[in-house]
Each structure stands twice: as C-alpha cells, then as structure tokens.
Motif scaffolding. Structure first.
Motif, short mmCIF file in Angstrom:
data_model
loop_
_atom_site.label_atom_id
_atom_site.label_comp_id
_atom_site.label_asym_id
_atom_site.label_seq_id
_atom_site.Cartn_x
_atom_site.Cartn_y
_atom_site.Cartn_z
N SER A 100 0.86 -1.40 0.22
CA SER A 100 -0.05 -0.02 -0.08
C SER A 100 0.91 1.48 -0.22
N VAL A 101 1.38 1.37 -1.12
CA VAL A 101 2.06 2.84 -1.37
C VAL A 101 1.65 3.69 -2.61
N PRO A 102 1.67 4.86 -2.85
CA PRO A 102 1.11 5.63 -3.95
C PRO A 102 1.41 4.80 -5.29
N SER A 103 0.49 4.61 -6.12
CA SER A 103 0.30 3.73 -7.47
C SER A 103 -0.26 4.20 -8.41
N ILE A 104 -0.06 3.76 -9.67
CA ILE A 104 -0.62 4.01 -10.98
C ILE A 104 -0.90 2.76 -11.32
#
Length: 349
Positions: A146-150
């Motif tokens: 769960s980290v910033p993702s595209i």
C-alpha cells in the motif's frame, strides 16, 4: 474435466446455476480458459490494442510519465492488471526510458494467473535495458504493498462474469443454465427472481426490458478504488464498454477469432461483456476519487499526441514499416470501430 465440474455444480444447486457462476468456472477454474490457454495474438482468440501498434503503449507511457511528474515525482508502484504478453508494459518502459529519473523511482507489480502468459511476460520484460527496475509478479491484488500507485487495467474488466435479467411487465426473471442428461447439453431457462435483496437492487431498472450486471467487476473496481483512496495514486481503465445501458445483452464468446455459442467449447473460448463505465464512475465517486478523464479511445490518443508521435517515427521507417504503422494507427482511432467502442476512464485521489 471442466464440463463435469459445471454439471456437478448444477446438480448441487437445485439443478441450475446462474450465468455468473457458469462463466466464472469456464474462465477462472484451475482448468479454465485463463489458466490453460494463450488467449492473445493471432494464434489466440483476440488481439489487444498494444498488439496492434506500438503507438498505443507509447502514448499511454508518455501520459503516465507526465501524470507522474505533475502529481508524484517520487517512488511509486506501476501496477498492471492482466498484462497479457507484456507488450503494453514493454512499450511504456521503452518510451519512458532515460526520461527524468522515472525508471529509478518505479516498482513494477504485475497481476497474472496464467503461467504461460507469465513466462512470456518475464521473457519480454526481464531485459538488460530494464535492469534498474524491480519487477514483481502476483496472482492476486491483495499482495500489493500500500504505497502511491498508478494502476493500469487494459481489457481487464471485460472478462468479469455477468448475470442476465429479463423484465416482463415489471416482473423480473434471471437467465439460468441447466443441463439435459438425455440430450447431453446445457440450455437456458428464465426463472422468477424471488430474493428480496436482489429485487431491491434491480428495481431501479424497472424501465428496462433487460439488465446485465457484473457484481464481481464492481467489487474488484471498488477494491482498487479503496486502495488508491488510502494510498494515493491513479487508476487507468481501458476497455470496450458504454455509459448508458444498451437495449441488448452484450455477453459474447470468441473461439479462434470467431463468435461462438456461450455453451460450447467449455474452457476453450474467451467470454466477455461490455464494461458498464457509468457503474465504475459511480463507484469511484463513492470512494471520493476525482474523474480525470472519461472519453473514447480515439479522443484520448489524438488529444495526447498520437499523430505527432506517428509522424516522428515515420522519419526512421521504410515504406513497409510506414504502411504497418499507418494501418495500426487507423485501427486504433477508427470512429466505427475501436476508436469509438473503447473507452478511457482515469480516476485519481
């Protein structure tokens, strides 16, 4: 044998199952289509946009790069759901190589259940030119950090199973599948909907004669929306679909690039339906996500520079290569084909 698995399921469920269960077994059982077959390409049952032309993946790659620059410019997950042969990710990485420090700050996560496709993806992507990128393969989205993702979903949501309902004088029936032991074949039968919870859910469609619902598709999209809502990022969905409900069912089966009977070729054919983008947009909004873009494929590609990119590539092409590039471009943006039928939905936190 997959056919026997379905027959046993029918026997155990009051002698019928709904379409959703039937499709789910055909596609996603361990003996099913997406576990056992190579569905993409000339030898498969369909060809996706990345297989038609490099222009598709390169334009998407440039869009992702600009999106990352404007919103993130930090370490980020680049996730693809159902990466097929790995062509799309390869095109994205090739066009973004040596641009800013993008490759140094991305972590690639690929969600794949098909071992044959997984092998093709590794062969294509684990190249020396990408040796500074970490690739991770998973068989389920729950394994993603769960980290910033595209998140990219190209022709991913069209394969989720659907249920069919028929409205006769405001009385709802659901299309079920039974098996005739004497004739040794599957057949359809419409049965009265008695479940109050289900009736409440479909009552808003009383003005429609038919209804096609995919609860599993909606649930999966809701799941990734919650992920982005919590961890920040962007979701890019590309698929053939609609905003307003059509007047006919959209479910179809493809076998060796030809339309097929849904009840034939059990486990050997692709089964898809048009994606209900109105439902996906509603789910995104309920998760407090912003609708960045919703348009057809033609508009997205042209607005993001596909003509300029095509002309630039032309400078280093021979005549045959130019013809192939031009033909691929025309297929992608065709107003009577993929250009109109395929939609882009991009949402972000």
């Amino acid at each position: 044998m997959l056919k026997q698995i379905i027959i046993n399921e029918i026997k155990n469920k009051k002698n019928y199952i709904n379409l959703e269960k039937f499709i789910d077994i055909c596609l996603f059982n361990q003996e099913g289509y997406y576990y056992k077959n190579l569905p993409i390409g000339k030898s498969g049952d369909f060809i996706t946009s990345p297989e038609i032309s490099q222009l598709f993946g390169e334009i998407l790659g440039l869009y992702i790069l600009e999106n990352w620059k404007k919103k993130y410019s930090c370490n980020i997950n680049l996730i693809e759901l159902g990466p097929g042969n790995g062509t799309l990710m390869d095109d994205i990485l090739r066009i973004t190589k040596n641009k800013s420090n993008f490759h140094d700050l991305i972590n690639i996560d690929l969600i794949e259940i098909n071992k044959k496709l997984l092998s093709l993806q590794k062969k294509r992507l684990l190249k020396k030119q990408y040796n500074n990128i970490r690739f991770n393969w998973h068989n389920d989205f729950s394994q993603i950090q769960s980290v910033p993702s595209i998140i990219i979903a190209n022709e991913f949501f069209d394969c989720f199973p659907v249920r069919h309902f028929i409205n006769e004088n405001e009385v709802w029936y659901e299309k079920m599948i039974k098996y005739n032991l004497n004739k040794i074949k599957f057949y359809y039968e419409n049965l009265l909907v008695k479940n109050n919870e289900l009736l409440f859910k479909i009552k808003n469609y009383n003005n429609s004669k038919i209804l096609e619902l995919s609860e599993k598709r909606d649930d999966y999209f809701n799941r990734i929306c919650k992920f982005i809502s919590h961890s920040q990022g962007t979701i890019i969905v590309i698929d053939y679909g609609y905003y307003n409900h059509p007047s006919t069912f959209t479910l179809q089966a493809m076998y060796n690039h030809h339309y097929s009977n849904l009840l034939d070729n059990i486990g050997k054919q692709d089964i898809t339906s048009l994606v209900d983008f109105k439902s996906l947009i509603s789910i995104a909004k309920k998760n407090n996500l912003k609708i960045d873009i919703f348009c057809n494929q033609r508009d997205f590609l042209i607005n993001n520079g596909i003509i300029h990119l095509k002309n630039k590539i032309f400078e280093n092409c021979n005549e045959k290569q130019k013809d192939n590039l031009e033909n691929g471009y025309k297929r992608l943006v065709d107003e009577k084909g993929m250009g109109e039928n395929f939609k882009f939905l991009i949402v972000s936190k």
